[in-house]
Enzyme design. Structure first.
Site, short mmCIF file in Angstrom:
data_model
loop_
_atom_site.label_atom_id
_atom_site.label_comp_id
_atom_site.label_asym_id
_atom_site.label_seq_id
_atom_site.Cartn_x
_atom_site.Cartn_y
_atom_site.Cartn_z
N ASP A 67 -3.79 -2.68 5.40
CA ASP A 67 -2.91 -1.50 5.28
C ASP A 67 -2.43 -1.07 6.66
O ASP A 67 -3.23 -0.97 7.60
CB ASP A 67 -3.69 -0.34 4.65
CG ASP A 67 -3.16 0.00 3.26
OD1 ASP A 67 -2.31 -0.75 2.77
OD2 ASP A 67 -3.60 1.01 2.69
N TYR A 75 5.34 2.70 1.23
CA TYR A 75 3.94 3.01 1.57
C TYR A 75 3.64 4.50 1.38
O TYR A 75 4.28 5.35 2.00
CB TYR A 75 3.69 2.60 3.02
CG TYR A 75 2.26 2.73 3.47
CD1 TYR A 75 1.28 1.86 3.00
CD2 TYR A 75 1.87 3.72 4.37
CE1 TYR A 75 -0.03 1.97 3.42
CE2 TYR A 75 0.57 3.84 4.79
CZ TYR A 75 -0.39 2.96 4.31
OH TYR A 75 -1.69 3.08 4.73
#
Length: 718
Positions: free
Chosen positions: A95, A303
Site C-alpha cells: 500500500d 486509493y
C-alpha cells in the site's frame, strides 16, 4: 492485490501458492503486518512480572517477530524468494502509504538480503494505473523519510502504550478492574468522549420560553430582543402574548440578500466516513472496509486511505473521461452531461499540487462501473463519491434570503425566508434538504416564499402563543462528530478550509481513526448507544484517574502527529522525536506512580431517597460498581429492601441520568437506543419501573418484556 498485478503485467503467471511467477517476475504478498514489535518480556524474562520499579522500559534497539504461525509461514517463502540468485531487484508494491512502507521495511530488513529496491506508487488499481506505475518506479531510497515516520509511529506507540498501560494497571487495577490499557491516540480520544459525558452528567436544565406570532398577510415571526430569542420568565412571555394578540403592527424592516454556497471539497477518508455515518449510520470501520473493497475488488475508486481533498495537476486529462464513465448510469447522467459539456473545467478549488502528499482525494476511476455487481454498502459509498466528484465542477448554489422585522406594541418579531434561485451543485443531489447543516434548537426555521412585504406596511397579529422549553445538554459524539473532533484534536471547527489547515495536528491519521474507535469499544471504555458513542463507567474511571496528565491531551498528541508528518516529508528528525517520546514516557510513568491510591477510588453518585423504603428509613439510592442500589443492602444475607437498577441492561450501560429519570418519573423521558437482544440484534425501547420496582422495556410497538438483573438473564444484561 498480487493477483491484480499479474493481470496487469505482461507474461503468463503460474500460481505457486505463496507467490505467482512468470519469466520476468515473481510476485509475492504480505497479509497485513507479518512482523510486530516484540513484548517487554521478550527482551528480559524478569519483565513478565509487572512492577513499577522496572518502568519505564526503553529498549536499546527495537526488535520484531512474526505475528503468528500463518505470518511465519509466508515470511519463510518471501525470504526464500528474496535470496534466490535469479532475483536481481525488488519492487515494493505494498500500500502506497506509511503502514505499507513499514510492512515492507520490516520484511526486507529481517531477510538479510541487500538487493536494489524500487517503489511502486499508485493511487488506483486499474490495469492502466498499474502499468503506468511500473513504467515510473521510484528509487526505494526516495521513500526513506516515510519509512522513518512509520518506524517512529510504531515505536512511539509501543513506548507510550506499554509503559503507561503497565503503570496505570499497577496503580489502578483495584478500582478499574483488570488491565488499564492506555495509548498515544486512544487515551486522548477517550478523554474527548468522557469530557462530553461529564458535561452531560453535570448539566442542569433551565426553563425558558419562546413567543411565536402569526400575522396577516400570512407569515409567522419569533419574538426577539437584541440577539436573544429566549425569555427566562414565563410570566413575561404570557404578558407579551396578551399584549400583541389581535393588535395591529407594522413591518419595521425588510432585508433581502443574495447568498451563494460553494460545493464541498472532494472527499478524503475522514470526510467520507463522516458523511456515511451521518447519512447511513455506518461506523468508520464499515465505511473504510467498503471503500477498500471498491478500490481493490471493484477498481471503482482511487486509493481511499488518503488525507487530501485535492487532485494533482497530472490528473486533469483524466477528469472528463472519469465523468464520461458516470454518464451511462441513470442517476448521474444529467450531472455528467453538464460536466462533459463544459469547455473548461473550473479547477481552482479542485487541483492543488501543494495540498496532495502521498495520494490525491478519493474520486471514481476512469473505467466502466458495473453497479449491479456492487453490494448495497458499496453502492451507497460509491454514490457519495460519484456525486461529490461531479458536484465540484458545478457553480455555487444561489439563494435569496429575506429577513423581516415586525413591530407590534413595542415588541419585535423576526421572520426569515429562503428561496433557491439556482440549485447549482445542490442539483447533483436532487436539491435535498440541508442535511449537513445542524440548526440550533431555537433558530427560527427558514421558510420558503414569504408574502410580498414592504417597510412601513401595516399588518395584524392574528394570534400569539408562548412555548415552554428547557435547555438541553451538549449532544454525545456520533462517529461523524468524533471523527471531526479527532481530525482537529478536539477543536470545534466546521469550516472546510480551516479544518484543512488543522489536519496535520489531528489525533491519529485517516487510516487509523476507525481502528482507534473500535479499540475503545473492545476495551469497554465506550459503547455504541444507537448513533451515539457513550463513555462507560470504566472509561470515565480511567480518565478520572489520569485527570490532568498529558497523556489525555489531544493537543499534545496532535503536535506529535505534526512531527511525524514533518519526518515523513524530510523536514523533521526521527532521533529528536524519539528522544522526546522517551522523555515523555519517563514523565508519564513518574506521574502515574505518584497517584494517591485513595484518590483513585471512583466517585459514586447518589440519586435521592429509595422509592421503596426511603420515606420510613431515610435510605438512599447510591451507585456501586454494578448497580444503583438502596443503601439498606449490607450483604447477600442482609439484602435490605432489595431495590436495585442494574447498570448493564441488554448490553447497554444505564447512566446515572437514565437511572435518575427512572426514579423520578418511573420511566425514561425518551426511547433509548443501544440495547442488544440475546441474538445480538440492536433494539430501542423506553425503560419503565413496573409496580414491583423492576425495570422493564416498553417498546415503541406493543411488546413488553422484563429487563432482568444479570444473574437471571446473562445474555440480556452484563
Amino acid at each position: 492485490m498480487a493477483r491484480d498485478l499479474t493481470g496487469a503485467l505482461s507474461g503468463v503467471f503460474q500460481n505457486k501458492d505463496a507467490y505467482y511467477e512468470s519469466d520476468d517476475y515473481a510476485i509475492t504478498f504480505a497479509v497485513g503486518h507479518l512482523l510486530e514489535l516484540i513484548n517487554p518480556e521478550d527482551y528480559d524474562e524478569k519483565l513478565k512480572k509487572w512492577r513499577m520499579a522496572d518502568l519505564p522500559i526503553i529498549p536499546d534497539e527495537f526488535r520484531v517477530r512474526p505475528r503468528d504461525k500463518k505470518a511465519e509461514k509466508q515470511l519463510k517463502e518471501i525470504y526464500k524468494l528474496l535470496k534466490r540468485d535469479d532475483i536481481d531487484r525488488v519492487v515494493n508494491a505494498c500500500d502506497a502509504g506509511r503502514e505499507g512502507e513499514l510492512i515492507f521495511s520490516y520484511i526486507y530488513e529481517t531477510s538479510g538480503v541487500d538487493k536494489p529496491v524500487e517503489r511502486l506508487w499508485i493511487s488506483s488499481m486499474t490495469k492502466q494505473a498499474i502499468r503506468e506505475g511500473f513504467e515510473r518506479l521510484r528509487p526505494g531510497a526516495e521513500l526513506r523519510p516515510l519509512e522513518a515516520a512509520a518506524r517512529s509511529r510504531a515505536e512511539a506507540d509501543w513506548l507510550v502504550g506499554m509503559n503507561a498501560t503497565r503503570a496505570a494497571t499497577i496503580r489502578g487495577r483495584a478500582w478499574v478492574g483488570g488491565v488499564v490499557s492506555l495509548g498515544r491516540v486512544q487515551t486522548p480520544t477517550l478523554a474527548l468522549i468522557t469530557k462530553r459525558e461529564r458535561e452531560i452528567q453535570a448539566f442542569v436544565p433551565e426553563p425558558y420560553w419562546l413567543v411565536h406570532a402569526r400575522f396577516d398577510p400570512r407569515y409567522e415571526g419569533l419574538w426577539f430582543e437584541g440577539d436573544e430569542v429566549r425569555l427566562k420568565d414565563g410570566k413575561r412571555a404570557d404578558e407579551i402574548v396578551a399584549k400583541v394578540s389581535g393588535k395591529d403592527g407594522v413591518v419595521e424592516s425588510v432585508e433581502r440578500k443574495e447568498q451563494s454556497e460553494r460545493a464541498p471539497l472532494l472527499y478524503d477518508l475522514t470526510s467520507l466516513q463522516r458523511d456515511a455515518n451521518r447519512r447511513f449510520g455506518f461506523s468508520a470501520r464499515r465505511t473504510l472496509q467498503t471503500a477498500q473493497s471498491l478500490y481493490e475488488g471493484k477498481k471503482a475508486i482511487t486509493y481511499p486511505r488518503t488525507s487530501s481533498r485535492f487532485l494533482s495537476g497530472d490528473l486533469v486529462p483524466q477528469l472528463k473521461p472519469t465523468a464520461a464513465t458516470l454518464q451511462p448510469i441513470e442517476e448521474y447522467a444529467g450531472a455528467a452531461r453538464f460536466v462533459l459539456a463544459l469547455e473548461q473545467l473550473p479547477l481552482g478549488r479542485v487541483v492543488n499540487d501543494a495540498r496532495v502528499d502521498d495520494h490525491h482525494a478519493i474520486i471514481p476511476t476512469d473505467v466502466p462501473h458495473d453497479l449491479h455487481s456492487f453490494s448495497p454498502d458499496e453502492r451507497r459509498v460509491f454514490d457519495l463519491i460519484a456525486r461529490r466528484f461531479l458536484a465540484v465542477f458545478f457553480p455555487p448554489a444561489r439563494y435569496a434570503r429575506t429577513t423581516v422585522v415586525t413591530e407590534v406594541e413595542g415588541e419585535r418579531f423576526r421572520t426569515r425566508g429562503k428561496v433557491t434561485l439556482d440549485a447549482g451543485w445542490r442539483g447533483v443531489y436532487g436539491l435535498e434538504a440541508d442535511a449537513d447543516k445542524q440548526r440550533t434548537e431555537d433558530e427560527d426555521a427558514e421558510g420558503g416564499e414569504l408574502p410580498v412585504l414592504e417597510q412601513g406596511q401595516k399588518v395584524k397579529c392574528v394570534e400569539a402563543e408562548s412555548e415552554a422549553k428547557e435547555t438541553k445538554p451538549p449532544p454525545r459524539y456520533s462517529e461523524a462528530t468524533l471523527l471531526s473532533a479527532m481530525e482537529t484534536a478536539g477543536k470545534l471547527i466546521d469550516d472546510d478550509e480551516l479544518r484543512e489547515a488543522m489536519k496535520e495536528r489531528g489525533l491519529g491519521t485517516p487510516a487509523t481513526r476507525a481502528e482507534t474507535i473500535e479499540t475503545l469499544i473492545r476495551r469497554e471504555y465506550i459503547e455504541r448507544a444507537g448513533k451515539e458513542l457513550q463513555a462507560t463507567p470504566k472509561g470515565l474511571q480511567v480518565i478520572g484517574m489520569l485527570e490532568e496528565h498529558k497523556i489525555t491531551s489531544p493537543e499534545l498528541t496532535g503536535d506529535w502527529e505534526k512531527k511525524l508528518s514533518d519526518i515523513e516529508h524530510g523536514a523533521g528528525k526521527r532521533d529528536a522525536f524519539m528522544r522526546e517520546i522517551e522523555q515523555f514516557t519517563g514523565e508519564i510513568v513518574g506521574q502515574i506512580s505518584e497517584l494517591d491510591k485513595e484518590k483513585l477510588r471512583p466517585e459514586r453518585v447518589e440519586l435521592g431517597l429509595c422509592p421503596r423504603c426511603g420515606a420510613e428509613t431515610g435510605e438512599i439510592i447510591r451507585e456501586n460498581s454494578r448497580a444503583y442500589g438502596c443503601t439498606s443492602w449490607k450483604s447477600r444475607e442482609e439484602p435490605g429492601c432489595g431495590f436495585v437498577i442494574w447498570k448493564r441492561v441488554a448490553g447497554r450501560t444505564i447512566t446515572p441520568e437514565l437511572a435518575r429519570q427512572l426514579l423520578e418519573d418511573r420511566k425514561t423521558k425518551e426511547v433509548v437506543s443501544g440495547f442488544r437482544s440475546k441474538a445480538g440484534k440492536p433494539f430501542r425501547a423506553r425503560l419503565v419501573l413496573n409496580d414491583e420496582d423492576k425495570v422493564e422495556f416498553d417498546f415503541p410497538t406493543p411488546r413488553r418484556t422484563s429487563a432482568k438483573e444479570p444473574e437471571a438473564e446473562p445474555a440480556a444484561a452484563e
